[in-house]
Design a protein around this motif. Structure first.
Motif, PDB file in Angstrom:
ATOM      1  N   ALA A  21       0.835  -1.210   0.000  1.00 11.38           N
ATOM      2  CA  ALA A  21       0.000   0.000   0.000  1.00 11.38           C
ATOM      3  C   ALA A  21       0.867   1.257   0.000  1.00 11.38           C
ATOM      4  O   ALA A  21       0.548   2.239  -0.684  1.00 11.38           O
ATOM      5  N   GLU A  22       1.957   1.243   0.739  1.00 12.13           N
ATOM      6  CA  GLU A  22       2.860   2.400   0.756  1.00 12.13           C
ATOM      7  C   GLU A  22       3.491   2.610  -0.618  1.00 12.13           C
ATOM      8  O   GLU A  22       3.608   3.736  -1.100  1.00 12.13           O
ATOM      9  N   ALA A  23       3.876   1.526  -1.289  1.00 12.36           N
ATOM     10  CA  ALA A  23       4.435   1.638  -2.639  1.00 12.36           C
ATOM     11  C   ALA A  23       3.408   2.217  -3.602  1.00 12.36           C
ATOM     12  O   ALA A  23       3.715   3.103  -4.410  1.00 12.36           O
ATOM     13  N   VAL A  24       2.173   1.747  -3.516  1.00 18.00           N
ATOM     14  CA  VAL A  24       1.112   2.246  -4.402  1.00 18.00           C
ATOM     15  C   VAL A  24       0.817   3.713  -4.093  1.00 18.00           C
ATOM     16  O   VAL A  24       0.579   4.511  -5.003  1.00 18.00           O
ATOM     17  N   ARG A  25       0.877   4.091  -2.846  1.00 16.78           N
ATOM     18  CA  ARG A  25       0.671   5.500  -2.474  1.00 16.78           C
ATOM     19  C   ARG A  25       1.709   6.385  -3.169  1.00 16.78           C
ATOM     20  O   ARG A  25       1.382   7.445  -3.716  1.00 16.78           O
ATOM     21  N   ILE A  26       2.948   5.954  -3.170  1.00 12.96           N
ATOM     22  CA  ILE A  26       4.020   6.706  -3.828  1.00 12.96           C
ATOM     23  C   ILE A  26       3.746   6.823  -5.322  1.00 12.96           C
ATOM     24  O   ILE A  26       3.909   7.893  -5.917  1.00 12.96           O
ATOM     25  N   VAL A  27       3.312   5.741  -5.933  1.00 11.01           N
ATOM     26  CA  VAL A  27       2.973   5.765  -7.360  1.00 11.01           C
ATOM     27  C   VAL A  27       1.860   6.763  -7.626  1.00 11.01           C
ATOM     28  O   VAL A  27       1.965   7.605  -8.535  1.00 11.01           O
ATOM     29  N   ARG A  28       0.804   6.697  -6.864  1.00  3.40           N
ATOM     30  CA  ARG A  28      -0.340   7.591  -7.094  1.00  3.40           C
ATOM     31  C   ARG A  28       0.014   9.048  -6.855  1.00  3.40           C
ATOM     32  O   ARG A  28      -0.443   9.930  -7.587  1.00  3.40           O
ATOM     33  N   GLU A  29       0.824   9.309  -5.867  1.00  2.69           N
ATOM     34  CA  GLU A  29       1.238  10.688  -5.595  1.00  2.69           C
ATOM     35  C   GLU A  29       2.175  11.234  -6.668  1.00  2.69           C
ATOM     36  O   GLU A  29       2.333  12.449  -6.792  1.00  2.69           O
ATOM     37  N   SER A  30       2.776  10.354  -7.475  1.00  7.13           N
ATOM     38  CA  SER A  30       3.694  10.799  -8.526  1.00  7.13           C
ATOM     39  C   SER A  30       2.981  11.574  -9.625  1.00  7.13           C
ATOM     40  O   SER A  30       3.598  12.350 -10.346  1.00  7.13           O
ATOM     41  N   GLY A  31       1.687  11.324  -9.783  1.00  8.51           N
ATOM     42  CA  GLY A  31       0.936  11.973 -10.848  1.00  8.51           C
ATOM     43  C   GLY A  31       1.042  11.268 -12.192  1.00  8.51           C
ATOM     44  O   GLY A  31       0.386  11.664 -13.152  1.00  8.51           O
ATOM     45  N   MET A  51      11.552   5.412 -13.452  1.00 13.16           N
ATOM     46  CA  MET A  51      12.545   4.726 -12.629  1.00 13.16           C
ATOM     47  C   MET A  51      12.675   5.381 -11.256  1.00 13.16           C
ATOM     48  O   MET A  51      12.899   4.701 -10.257  1.00 13.16           O
ATOM     49  N   ASP A  52      12.489   6.692 -11.174  1.00 14.26           N
ATOM     50  CA  ASP A  52      12.510   7.374  -9.886  1.00 14.26           C
ATOM     51  C   ASP A  52      11.364   6.887  -9.007  1.00 14.26           C
ATOM     52  O   ASP A  52      11.554   6.614  -7.816  1.00 14.26           O
ATOM     53  N   VAL A  53      10.181   6.765  -9.584  1.00 17.58           N
ATOM     54  CA  VAL A  53       9.021   6.292  -8.821  1.00 17.58           C
ATOM     55  C   VAL A  53       9.243   4.847  -8.361  1.00 17.58           C
ATOM     56  O   VAL A  53       8.971   4.502  -7.204  1.00 17.58           O
ATOM     57  N   ILE A  54       9.737   4.002  -9.258  1.00 21.16           N
ATOM     58  CA  ILE A  54       9.995   2.601  -8.895  1.00 21.16           C
ATOM     59  C   ILE A  54      11.035   2.530  -7.774  1.00 21.16           C
ATOM     60  O   ILE A  54      10.880   1.760  -6.819  1.00 21.16           O
ATOM     61  N   LYS A  55      12.068   3.338  -7.875  1.00 22.79           N
ATOM     62  CA  LYS A  55      13.108   3.356  -6.837  1.00 22.79           C
ATOM     63  C   LYS A  55      12.529   3.790  -5.496  1.00 22.79           C
ATOM     64  O   LYS A  55      12.780   3.146  -4.465  1.00 22.79           O
ATOM     65  N   ARG A  56      11.748   4.869  -5.493  1.00 22.34           N
ATOM     66  CA  ARG A  56      11.176   5.357  -4.231  1.00 22.34           C
ATOM     67  C   ARG A  56      10.201   4.344  -3.631  1.00 22.34           C
ATOM     68  O   ARG A  56      10.177   4.145  -2.413  1.00 22.34           O
TER      69      ARG A  56
END
Length: 105
Positions: A21-31, A51-56
């Motif tokens: 869920a935390e990983a998906v949150r980061i993806v969604r917040e990326s826009g 790649m930045d989103v995947i890394k984070r």
């Protein structure tokens, strides 16, 4: 470009829901355009931003443990956008055309 990825902590027990869920949150917040299903999260964008989103997302999943599993698959088609939906729409159109052809035989 499309990047489908699956990231999960190793040794985290039976459920990895909170970490994922935390990983998906980061993806969604990326826009970035994205879609999550039972197996992968797919994002669309340019190399560096994806790649930045995947890394984070991977770093967030690994924050509570010592090891992370990451699987990445990419569809690299320079100059194309809207493929997150476009690929699915083309398959659906082909299936509909096949059904129409079979219905008129």
């Amino acid at each position: 470009m499309l990047f489908a990825f699956s990231v999960a902590p190793l040794g985290a027990g039976e459920s990895v829901t909170d970490s994922v869920a935390e990983a998906v949150r980061i993806v969604r917040e990326s826009g970035l355009p994205n879609r999550t299903d039972a197996m992968f999260t797919t994002i669309e964008g340019e190399w560096d931003e994806c790649m930045d989103v995947i890394k984070r997302a991977t770093e967030a999943v690994g924050a509570g443990g010592h090891r992370v599993s990451l699987v990445v698959k990419a569809d690299i088609r320079p100059g194309r956008t809207g493929e997150l939906d476009g690929k699915v729409e083309r398959v659906e159109a082909a299936l509909a055309a096949d059904e129409a052809e079979l219905g008129h035989s």
